[in-house]
Design an enzyme around this catalytic site. Structure first.
Site, short mmCIF file in Angstrom:
data_model
loop_
_atom_site.label_atom_id
_atom_site.label_comp_id
_atom_site.label_asym_id
_atom_site.label_seq_id
_atom_site.Cartn_x
_atom_site.Cartn_y
_atom_site.Cartn_z
N ASP A 1 4.53 -4.42 -0.23
CA ASP A 1 5.75 -3.68 -0.57
C ASP A 1 6.34 -3.18 0.74
O ASP A 1 5.60 -2.67 1.60
CB ASP A 1 5.42 -2.47 -1.44
N HIS B 1 -1.79 -8.14 1.08
CA HIS B 1 -2.35 -9.25 0.30
C HIS B 1 -1.94 -10.59 0.91
O HIS B 1 -0.97 -10.68 1.66
CB HIS B 1 -1.88 -9.16 -1.14
N SER C 1 2.72 1.44 8.53
CA SER C 1 3.18 0.63 9.62
C SER C 1 3.83 -0.67 9.24
O SER C 1 4.63 -0.70 8.32
CB SER C 1 2.11 0.45 10.66
#
Length: 286
Positions: free
Chosen positions: A91, A148, A251
């Protein structure tokens, strides 16, 4: 003027000491009442959506870092199942996306950074990605902070690169030269059906640490570039959408592919927000 002062403050702040202290505090279980107040403030300040968390009760997290690296509840994200689709690994918001110009990766207007330096300074490691494709994705404080796999792959190498810990945001991207190849980072290199792939997890100010699912927290104390090879029985296989790492605060992820390996989706452009698992590019599978 304020932007210039902010950037100047990044140069004079003891970045490593501040970040390591923040990391220790974020891992502390000694003051649960204070921890709960900080988390409650953080949720309100940044608009964190706890309804999609596997554990929506913020007081149930033993530490701030446990809250920050919280898991999502089942079904909160859908991984695009098409085998030719490269999916978003996180995200976040796209900082930049496009083609690598020989060894230069676009950072912001008037700024770029070295692909070779990004990957630890080894020309041979960088060679497969010259003239290739890249996407830089910034994870804001409110985002889900686990990373992921955008496609299935086999881990072949991990490289820890010590460096600075500038904040990573549009202001520093526009004003700090070589930002992403200057900050502390962990480069993870995989073999995939579309060729080699690199996922670089870039640290930043206040980022306590970077963690991978196979090695845990990656923080050698040597102050030198450190690499790990994964061959034979040590090779780690990942499925598309499988978790491979997480940020303990903050980050950026830089995804790098060889020339011709992927064509980015037309709607994936700089400043667009993305969600884990959405279609990010079309793969040229070998």
């Amino acid at each position: 003027m304020l932007d210039k002062l902010f950037v100047l403050s990044q140069y004079v702040t003891p970045q490593l000491a501040v970040s390591r202290l923040a990391g220790r505090l974020a891992d502390s279980e000694s003051t649960p009442a204070l921890k709960n107040r900080v988390i409650k403030w953080f949720i309100g300040r940044y608009g964190v959506n706890m309804s999609e968390a596997a554990e929506p009760d913020f007081t149930a997290y033993p530490t701030f870092n446990a809250f920050f690296t919280r898991a999502l509840k089942p079904g909160a994200r859908t991984i695009d199942p098409a085998p030719e689709t490269l999916t978003s690994p996180v995200d976040g918001a796209i900082s930049q996306i496009g083609q690598i110009s020989t060894d230069r990766v676009f950072q912001a207007k008037g700024q770029s950074f070295s692909l070779t330096e990004l990957l630890g300074g080894d020309d041979e490691r960088a060679e497969p990605f010259r003239e290739g494709e890249f996407a830089t994705i910034y994870l804001s404080p409110k985002d889900y902070h686990r990373i992921h796999m955008p496609m299935a792959g086999t881990l072949k190498e991990m490289v820890y690169v010590p460096g600075k810990l500038f904040s990573v945001n549009p202001v520093t991207a526009e004003n700090v030269p070589n930002l992403f190849a200057r900050n502390e980072r962990v480069a993870c290199l995989f073999d995939t059906e579309a060729g080699p792939m690199a996922m670089v997890l870039v640290g930043a100010m206040i980022v306590g640490s970077v963690e991978t699912t196979w090695a845990g927290v990656v923080a050698p104390n040597s102050g030198k570039v450190t690499q790990w090879q994964y061959r034979g029985d040590d090779a780690v296989q990942f499925e598309k959408g499988q978790e491979m790492g997480r940020f303990r605060l903050g980050s950026t992820v830089v995804l790098v592919m060889p020339k011709g390996a992927v064509k980015w989706q037309p709607n994936q452009v700089a400043e667009k927000t993305v969600q884990l698992g959405e279609a990010f590019g079309k793969l040229n599978v070998k």
